[in-house]
Write a protein that holds these residues in place. Structure first.
Motif, PDB file in Angstrom:
ATOM      1  N   GLN A  93      -6.274 -11.157   6.107  1.00 48.18           N
ATOM      2  CA  GLN A  93      -5.610 -10.356   6.762  1.00 48.18           C
ATOM      3  C   GLN A  93      -5.245  -9.017   5.905  1.00 48.18           C
ATOM      4  N   GLY A  94      -5.594  -9.148   4.723  1.00 51.15           N
ATOM      5  CA  GLY A  94      -5.070  -7.929   3.867  1.00 51.15           C
ATOM      6  C   GLY A  94      -3.659  -7.867   3.618  1.00 51.15           C
ATOM      7  N   ALA A  95      -3.117  -8.863   3.574  1.00 55.14           N
ATOM      8  CA  ALA A  95      -1.544  -9.092   3.489  1.00 55.14           C
ATOM      9  C   ALA A  95      -1.136  -8.953   1.857  1.00 55.14           C
ATOM     10  N   VAL A  96      -2.099  -8.964   0.928  1.00 55.70           N
ATOM     11  CA  VAL A  96      -1.721  -8.959  -0.322  1.00 55.70           C
ATOM     12  C   VAL A  96      -2.124  -7.681  -0.798  1.00 55.70           C
ATOM     13  N   GLN A  97      -0.954  -7.385  -1.474  1.00 59.01           N
ATOM     14  CA  GLN A  97      -1.324  -5.999  -2.450  1.00 59.01           C
ATOM     15  C   GLN A  97      -1.050  -6.325  -3.952  1.00 59.01           C
ATOM     16  N   CYS A  98       0.036  -5.853  -4.329  1.00 55.29           N
ATOM     17  CA  CYS A  98       0.568  -6.201  -5.814  1.00 55.29           C
ATOM     18  C   CYS A  98       0.570  -7.703  -5.824  1.00 55.29           C
ATOM     19  N   GLY A  99       1.146  -8.557  -4.830  1.00 57.14           N
ATOM     20  CA  GLY A  99       1.289  -9.966  -4.829  1.00 57.14           C
ATOM     21  C   GLY A  99       2.441 -10.507  -5.139  1.00 57.14           C
ATOM     22  N   TYR A 100       3.231  -9.647  -5.839  1.00 55.94           N
ATOM     23  CA  TYR A 100       4.373 -10.154  -6.379  1.00 55.94           C
ATOM     24  C   TYR A 100       5.231 -11.085  -5.407  1.00 55.94           C
ATOM     25  N   THR A 136       3.645  -3.189   1.209  1.00 57.98           N
ATOM     26  CA  THR A 136       2.792  -3.470   2.287  1.00 57.98           C
ATOM     27  C   THR A 136       3.273  -2.639   3.493  1.00 57.98           C
ATOM     28  N   GLY A 137       4.802  -2.592   3.767  1.00 60.76           N
ATOM     29  CA  GLY A 137       5.229  -2.243   4.816  1.00 60.76           C
ATOM     30  C   GLY A 137       5.376  -3.607   5.865  1.00 60.76           C
ATOM     31  N   TYR A 138       4.966  -4.711   5.387  1.00 61.89           N
ATOM     32  CA  TYR A 138       5.061  -5.938   6.179  1.00 61.89           C
ATOM     33  C   TYR A 138       3.982  -6.038   7.230  1.00 61.89           C
ATOM     34  N   VAL A 139       3.128  -4.887   7.726  1.00 58.57           N
ATOM     35  CA  VAL A 139       2.619  -5.196   9.044  1.00 58.57           C
ATOM     36  C   VAL A 139       1.539  -6.319   8.778  1.00 58.57           C
ATOM     37  N   LYS A 140       0.608  -6.223   7.594  1.00 59.24           N
ATOM     38  CA  LYS A 140      -0.414  -7.404   7.393  1.00 59.24           C
ATOM     39  C   LYS A 140       0.345  -8.682   7.135  1.00 59.24           C
TER      40      LYS A 140
ATOM     41  N   ARG C  10     -23.048 -10.425   0.760  1.00 57.86           N
ATOM     42  CA  ARG C  10     -23.198  -9.143  -0.298  1.00 57.86           C
ATOM     43  C   ARG C  10     -21.999  -8.241   0.203  1.00 57.86           C
ATOM     44  N   LEU C  11     -21.392  -7.719  -0.986  1.00 52.85           N
ATOM     45  CA  LEU C  11     -20.224  -6.699  -1.067  1.00 52.85           C
ATOM     46  C   LEU C  11     -21.051  -5.388  -0.550  1.00 52.85           C
ATOM     47  N   GLU C  12     -20.448  -4.925   0.345  1.00 56.20           N
ATOM     48  CA  GLU C  12     -20.861  -3.474   0.924  1.00 56.20           C
ATOM     49  C   GLU C  12     -19.721  -2.524   0.999  1.00 56.20           C
ATOM     50  N   ILE C  13     -20.144  -1.360   0.890  1.00 57.60           N
ATOM     51  CA  ILE C  13     -19.035  -0.168   0.791  1.00 57.60           C
ATOM     52  C   ILE C  13     -18.710  -0.075   2.418  1.00 57.60           C
ATOM     53  N   GLY C  14     -17.462   0.119   2.770  1.00 56.81           N
ATOM     54  CA  GLY C  14     -17.154   0.212   4.086  1.00 56.81           C
ATOM     55  C   GLY C  14     -16.795  -0.856   4.924  1.00 56.81           C
ATOM     56  N   LYS C  15     -16.800  -2.115   4.277  1.00 55.36           N
ATOM     57  CA  LYS C  15     -16.635  -3.220   4.774  1.00 55.36           C
ATOM     58  C   LYS C  15     -15.138  -3.762   4.598  1.00 55.36           C
ATOM     59  N   SER C  16     -14.473  -4.389   5.568  1.00 46.53           N
ATOM     60  CA  SER C  16     -13.105  -4.770   4.917  1.00 46.53           C
ATOM     61  C   SER C  16     -13.319  -6.299   4.427  1.00 46.53           C
ATOM     62  N   HIS C  17     -13.799  -6.323   3.170  1.00 51.42           N
ATOM     63  CA  HIS C  17     -13.893  -7.718   2.508  1.00 51.42           C
ATOM     64  C   HIS C  17     -12.515  -7.835   2.152  1.00 51.42           C
ATOM     65  N   PRO C  18     -12.294  -9.232   2.102  1.00 53.37           N
ATOM     66  CA  PRO C  18     -10.831  -9.581   1.558  1.00 53.37           C
ATOM     67  C   PRO C  18     -10.970  -9.302   0.071  1.00 53.37           C
ATOM     68  N   ARG C  19      -9.706  -8.652  -0.256  1.00 55.17           N
ATOM     69  CA  ARG C  19      -9.595  -8.375  -1.819  1.00 55.17           C
ATOM     70  C   ARG C  19     -10.020  -9.471  -2.758  1.00 55.17           C
ATOM     71  N   GLY C  20     -10.648  -9.093  -3.677  1.00 54.57           N
ATOM     72  CA  GLY C  20     -10.915  -9.926  -4.927  1.00 54.57           C
ATOM     73  C   GLY C  20      -9.764 -10.676  -5.495  1.00 54.57           C
ATOM     74  N   ASP C  21      -8.670  -9.932  -5.519  1.00 52.22           N
ATOM     75  CA  ASP C  21      -7.529 -10.791  -6.242  1.00 52.22           C
ATOM     76  C   ASP C  21      -6.512 -11.442  -4.983  1.00 52.22           C
ATOM     77  N   ALA C  22      -6.903 -11.433  -3.875  1.00 50.28           N
ATOM     78  CA  ALA C  22      -6.098 -12.105  -2.680  1.00 50.28           C
ATOM     79  C   ALA C  22      -6.042 -13.536  -2.667  1.00 50.28           C
ATOM     80  N   ASN C 656     -13.141   0.269   1.692  1.00 50.59           N
ATOM     81  CA  ASN C 656     -12.610  -0.811   2.314  1.00 50.59           C
ATOM     82  C   ASN C 656     -11.471  -0.598   3.372  1.00 50.59           C
ATOM     83  N   PRO C 657     -11.862  -0.344   4.408  1.00 45.94           N
ATOM     84  CA  PRO C 657     -10.850  -0.015   5.592  1.00 45.94           C
ATOM     85  C   PRO C 657      -9.447  -0.720   5.502  1.00 45.94           C
ATOM     86  N   SER C 658      -9.571  -2.104   5.288  1.00 41.57           N
ATOM     87  CA  SER C 658      -8.417  -2.516   5.221  1.00 41.57           C
ATOM     88  C   SER C 658      -7.368  -2.409   4.117  1.00 41.57           C
ATOM     89  N   MET C 659      -8.111  -2.125   3.162  1.00 40.60           N
ATOM     90  CA  MET C 659      -7.362  -1.817   1.903  1.00 40.60           C
ATOM     91  C   MET C 659      -6.968  -0.123   1.948  1.00 40.60           C
TER      92      MET C 659
END
Lengths: 159, 271, 765
Positions: A93-100, A136-140, C10-22, C656-659
């Motif tokens: 869901q993209g809920a993670v930014q800095c992640g702390y 994040t503003g908590y949304v995600k 494959r990683l593509e520009i413009g897609k909401s791939h989950p962040r690599g650090d998530a 990345n739209p999600s980011m």
């Protein structure tokens, strides 16, 4: 003093000062650095762990208080079905930014999802209302808990 | 405690440990953990009172059907304390001993005329909450005593109840002002009894007998409400601090009372 | 990374791939600087002055040093270098050697075996001071005979500047409507959850290695070297993922103190982590600002003249105060055409905590004033609040308020159109009419923009390095910190896209000055833009090289039919391939590395409108946005609920739209905190909001589910058309909420934050 407790499903015995903060015990003595210290005064929730299934702030908990108890940290989530679902939802869901704040957020969400996987959005926000996030503003984050709840509910019904 | 006179009793630790945060190891008092006595967390009915153990957590209180049935405003009030984890840790007894004028659990106890039970080697005594707490951070507890229980007299004759808290945010907030009220009406609609208490607007949680008396025997109308609100705001003694001015606290205290009186059924008890 | 989930994606520009650090962050596995506890680690901590202005007479460490477990206690005499740190002006002592200029100044540095011994020893350090008269607001600091903080800075001015275009002073007479008022904004704390921290040790060869939560690892080396007397080549900075930064970790926090400590511990590692209270006292803050505004327009709403005066309180040291003010001035008239502008600025030293960089620095202050003025002007003219903004919105080719011609993508009008078409705006009147009793509802707008990049006279450059590893993966050596904004994840996505790879074949390394190349700070909306551009070039080189070398191995005399696929180079016609591991073992090390630099464009045609700036004027690339807030007000208590929030944003192309949404929702969240509750209160130089109990940031129940809508623009100079959007969203909430409050109840709040108390007081006037 000697204390004995369950840590992420394994029994743990160690000798420590009775008034050692549990956050220091976990991070410094046991190397479990997943939980974080954000304030030291119980205002941010980044240090949240579960004690006997309920959320607790490890910065305001002393070693003597966990003697005989069952402690779960973020590191224990990978051994729980709900925990795995929850972490995956945060990722997707993209809920993670800095992640702390995220480990604390997940620990705060877990008891709610275990009891009420179909919790309403506002109930999720209430469950997370002791955990501050600055990115994040908590949304995600709420989206992620909702997603995890849906998946957990489906799993439960399927059984 | 007899063996270690310097020791401090610790319940949930959510206030005490913050206060001891910067005490060096050489100045930190030994702590006695009340959480090791599970009986202190009991919530039971006894002798017509709702009896809440001093060690009962806010979460346990919120969730308990006896509390929800007989002290719904207490359930509501403790639900505004801190965040969920703090509510799992903090206890009613701890909130009383901390004796902060902003202790959110206290105003419902004042309104209910709750008593605290204190046990020492010399025996047991009971004292009204309003007499027990006597200043910010101050109570009448003696060195050898433990606060074991809070007794809330059952009084189901009140038809209207209210608890409302105004803080600077919606969780993890210290009240700028809070209000708890209850009203008992006669059959003809006049007010038979009114009880009001406010948090964060005086050195301790404050009742206003004048504001209550302004209503007794009267119907709730513009005039009686105005009089009661005026009596209330005149009787409170708030301070300025980083969260709010005294003036704002006083205004809000009056506004919360007014809102309750103008729509007294809105918090109708769900027994 | 969960390989099953992503394999062959494959990683593509413009897609909401989950962040690599998530995945690592969600599992608690990510190692932040604060998570490093090397074996045998010592703890370092500063003794803070506690007085706002004084002379340090003597430090007595005798009691503290006698405490068992105290390793050493250092004072200014132990600092071998200049003992001065600072990004542009080196004016801030590592340890006070003469004058104390604010309460957080460090007078001694204690190193001890444990955290507990450290805190006891800090309490035992005694020092004597002579108190000097202090100044706590810019007005008294600018007064005649005011005590001077820095001798080289007469009048306590860090900087005085003006931007003058046309003839504002006389053109007000040609306006049909003129509005005038004064505004102020409070000090804001970054509130990142990971407080300032790091670990450092000295290697046997004398080099200092540091793992620090920092936004500027390369610049840190210069600051540390200068301050503590080390060749900067002898300092290696490692900057792992940050637990938030927002500008507060741009510039030295623990760095010089830690390096100093590490020089005195015979190789033992030293850890320093500020407690939240220390972060509140000694961490950098957003500048408080007082603003006087006069704005005039023609009766059809065309803006004609503006005169404004901005005064920033920079606290005790310069940090980036001058540049903060510069940016505020450059944005002082909004993203609009205004022919006649006079913008005056003063940045003033006081004995308050130090003002530094924070997300949208300088700009969010001025935006509050300007966007409030726009509503006041619309009301005066009887115009629609959206229409007046649309009428004056900058378009490409216009001159902005600083006289700079807009030659890059300029999407403010498009953002305003998105807002105007949105149901939240179109249903506004119905929504207001459905207001429950005891409440009032209002809708507020704000146009926002924020410059990207360092600005004039500063080389804004990044150098990207990609490497084929022996195990057959592409290593991206990021050189700009990821403080949570996800730039490093964008880098993985760029590299994956350019090289046709899936996530498991991309390894992202966080900055390490030993292996990456100087690329500036993670700041100013320039991080993904500048490094991303450099990375594209490096990846193009790498792609060509891998194909070329694969051709060598496959005996193919041209590159035409060779293509990159995850983990390999394939030759379609012959259905043969060469794996990356084969290639890696074939290629010498230097052949496996591609390095490329990008230097951001600067203004070619600098207008002669500005006086007094040292650097940074002007900027040429801006992100834009249009914000809408719908609020409900409790008329009994003044409490505001932000029910809905919409942000339409021109960030150019989107990787990345999600980011992208993350940055907008996060910026709005910080902006709403700034709008409604955040107020770092100081009395006589001492913070009253000392910790997270006193300084409040929004929780999950305080914020709406902010809606982010991109305006799909394209910035031709950006990587895949991108502009940075880390900052722009911060600017909208304060004016949007102020305008919504006015819409709800007719009351205008001129001094942030917009608390319930201020609203109620204004309503009851």
């Amino acid at each position: 003093m000697d204390i004995k407790f369950t840590l992420n499903g394994n029994s743990q015995s160690l000798s420590t000062e009775p008034d050692r903060r549990v956050i220091d015990l976990l991070r410094e003595d046991l190397g479990l650095t997943g939980i974080k210290e954000g304030c030291g005064t119980g205002e941010c929730g980044a240090c949240t762990v579960l004690m006997d299934g309920e959320t607790r702030l490890s910065c305001l908990t002393l070693a003597a208080q966990i003697d005989g108890r069952d402690i779960t940290t973020i590191e224990g989530l990978q051994d729980m079905e709900e925990g795995i679902i929850l972490q995956k939802a945060f990722e997707e869901q993209g809920a993670v930014q800095c992640g702390y704040c995220i480990p604390g957020m997940e620990m705060a969400a877990l008891p709610l999802l275990t009891l009420h996987p179909n919790a309403a959005r506002n109930d999720i926000k209430i469950a997370l209302s002791g955990n501050l996030c600055r990115c994040t503003g908590y949304v995600k984050i709420v989206d992620a808990v909702e997603q995890a709840g849906r998946e957990i509910a489906v799993k439960k019904e399927g059984l | 405690m007899g063996e270690c006179p310097d020791a401090r009793l610790m319940a949930g630790g959510t206030d005490l440990l913050v206060r001891l945060r910067h005490a060096g190891a050489d100045t930190k008092p030994p702590l006695i953990l009340l959480s090791k006595i599970p009986e202190l967390a009991d919530i039971i009915m006894a002798n017509g009172d709702l009896c809440i153990g001093s060690g009962a957590s806010f979460s346990a209180i919120m969730a308990h059907t006896l509390v929800q049935d007989h002290a719904p405003m207490l359930a509501k009030a403790v639900g505004t304390i801190g965040g969920p984890a703090i509510r799992n840790m903090g206890t009613l007894g701890g909130n009383i001993i901390t004796a902060s004028p902003a202790g959110d659990s206290l105003s419902p106890l004042y309104v209910a005329d709750a008593q605290v039970v204190l046990v020492s080697p010399g025996g047991t005594r009971k004292i009204k909450i309003s007499e027990f707490i006597n200043g910010p951070g101050k109570s009448d507890i003696r060195k050898d005593e433990i606060l074991t229980q809070i007794r809330i007299p059952l009084d189901d004759g009140f038809q209207s109840h209210c608890f409302e808290k105004v803080g600077l945010r919606r969780s993890l907030a210290i009240a700028v002002a809070s209000f708890c009220g209850r009203l008992r009406f006669d059959e003809d609609g006049t007010v038979a009894e009114a009880r009001f208490a406010w948090g964060s607007v005086a050195p301790t949680v404050a009742r206003s007998i004048n504001a209550e008396n302004a209503l007794t025997g009267n119907r709730l109308d513009t005039k009686s409400i105005k009089k009661s609100v005026a009596e209330a705001t005149a009787s409170l003694s708030p301070i300025n601090d980083i969260r709010a001015s005294a003036h704002y606290r006083r205004t809000v205290a009056g506004a919360l009372l007014k809102r309750f009186l103008e729509n007294p059924q809105r918090e109708k008890k769900h027994v | 990374m969960n390989k099953d989930t992503h394999s062959h994606t494959r990683l593509e520009i413009g897609k909401s791939h989950p962040r690599g650090d998530a995945a690592d962050k969600a599992a608690g596995r990510e190692k932040y600087a604060a998570d490093h506890y090397p074996e045998n680690v010592l703890w370092a901590g500063a003794v803070r002055a506690g007085i706002a202005h004084g002379r340090l007479l003597a430090v007595d460490v005798s009691q503290a040093i006698a405490l068992p477990g105290v390793i050493t206690i250092l004072t200014a005499k132990d600092v071998k270098g200049s003992n001065r740190q600072g990004i542009i002006h080196k004016d801030m002592p590592v340890l006070v050697d003469d004058r104390i200029l604010y309460c957080g100044d460090p007078v001694a540095l204690v190193v001890a075996e444990t955290k507990d011994i450290l805190s006891r020893a800090i309490a035992l350090v005694r020092f004597s001071t002579e108190t000097l008269p202090a100044v706590f607001d810019p007005e008294s600091a600018m007064a005649e005979n005011a005590p001077l903080l820095h001798e080289a800075m007469p009048g306590n001015f860090l900087m005085q500047a003006e931007i003058r275009k046309g003839d504002a002073e006389s053109e007000f007479s040609a306006c049909d409507a003129v509005v005038e008022d004064e505004f102020s904004t409070p000090v804001q704390a970054h509130g990142f959850l990971e407080t300032e921290n790091g670990v450092a040790w000295q290697e046997l060869d004398g080099k200092i290695v540091m793992i620090v939560s920092t936004q500027a690892p390369f610049r840190d080396r210069l600051e540390i070297g200068h301050a503590v007397g080390l060749p900067f080549g002898n300092i290696r900075m490692i900057s792992p993922a940050l637990g938030g930064g927002f500008g507060g970790k741009d510039g030295a926090t623990v760095q010089c103190l830690l390096a100093l400590a590490a020089l005195h511990t015979e190789g033992r590692p030293v850890k320093m982590q500020w407690e939240r209270e220390e972060n509140m006292l000694a961490g950098y803050k957003r500048h408080a600002c007082r603003m006087r505004y006069k704005l005039g327009a023609k009766k059809d709403g065309t803006l004609h003249a503006i005169h404004c005066n901005l005064v920033y309180d920079t606290g005790a040291y310069a940090h980036l105060g001058g540049e903060v003010m510069e940016l505020g001035m450059e944005h002082a008239a909004g993203p609009y055409r205004v022919p006649h502008t006079l913008i005056e600025g003063k940045c003033v030293f006081t004995n308050n905590p130090v003002g530094g960089a924070m997300r949208a620095f300088g700009v969010c202050q001025a935006t509050f004033a300007f966007e409030s003025m726009m509503d006041m002007l619309a009301d005066r003219l009887g115009m629609d609040r959206l229409a007046i903004r649309q009428k004056n919105a900058l378009v490409e080719g216009d001159e902005n308020c600083a006289g700079v011609r807009m030659i890059t993508s300029t999407g403010i009008a498009g953002c305003l159109d998105i807002l105007g078409d949105h149901p939240l705006w179109r249903s506004a009147n119905n929504w207001k009419q459905e207001c429950p009793p005891g409440r009032k509802r209002g809708i507020g707008l704000a146009s926002v923009f924020n410059a990207a990049g360092y600005g004039g006279k500063v080389r804004d450059s990044a150098i990207a390095k990609v490497e084929l590893s022996l195990d057959g993966r592409i290593i991206v050596h990021s050189a700009v910190t990821d403080m949570g904004q996800g730039n490093s994840c964008a880098f993985s996505q760029i590299a994956g896209h350019m090289l046709g790879q899936s996530p498991e074949f991309i390894e992202l390394r966080q900055p390490d000055t030993a292996t990456a190349y100087p690329s500036g700070s993670s700041s100013a909306g320039r991080t993904t833009y500048t490094f991303g551009n450099a990375l594209i070039k490096a990846c193009e080189d790498m792609k060509a090289r891998l194909i070329n070398r694969a051709g060598l191995l496959l005996f193919i005399d041209n590159d035409r039919d060779l293509a990159l696929e995850p983990g390999k180079v394939t030759h379609g016609p012959s259905k043969r391939d060469v794996s990356f591991t084969q290639l890696a073992s074939f290629m010498p090390h230097e052949d496996r590395v591609c390095i490329s630099q990008f230097v951001a464009p600067v203004c070619e045609d600098i207008p002669d409108t500005a006086k007094g700036f040292f650097i940074a004027f002007p900027h040429i690339i801006f992100a834009y946005g249009a914000h809408l807030a719908r609020i409900e007000l409790d008329t009994a208590t003044g409490v505001i609920t932000v029910c809905d929030y919409l942000a339409a944003t021109d960030g150019g192309g989107i990787i990345n739209p999600s980011m992208f949404d993350q940055q907008i929702q996060g910026g709005v969240a910080q902006g709403l905190g700034y709008a409604m509750m955040e107020d770092f209160q100081i009395r006589e130089g001492k913070p009253l909001t000392k910790d997270f109990t006193g300084y409040l940031i929004p929780g999950s129940l305080d914020l709406p589910d902010t809606i982010s809508i991109p305006f799909l623009g394209h910035e031709s100079t950006g990587p895949f058309g991108l502009k940075g959007v880390g900052e722009v969203a911060m600017n909208g909430p304060l004016p949007a909420v102020a305008n919504a409050v006015h819409d709800a109840c007719g009351v205008r709040i001129f001094h942030g934050p917009i608390t319930a108390e201020k609203v109620l007081a204004a309503m009851n006037l």
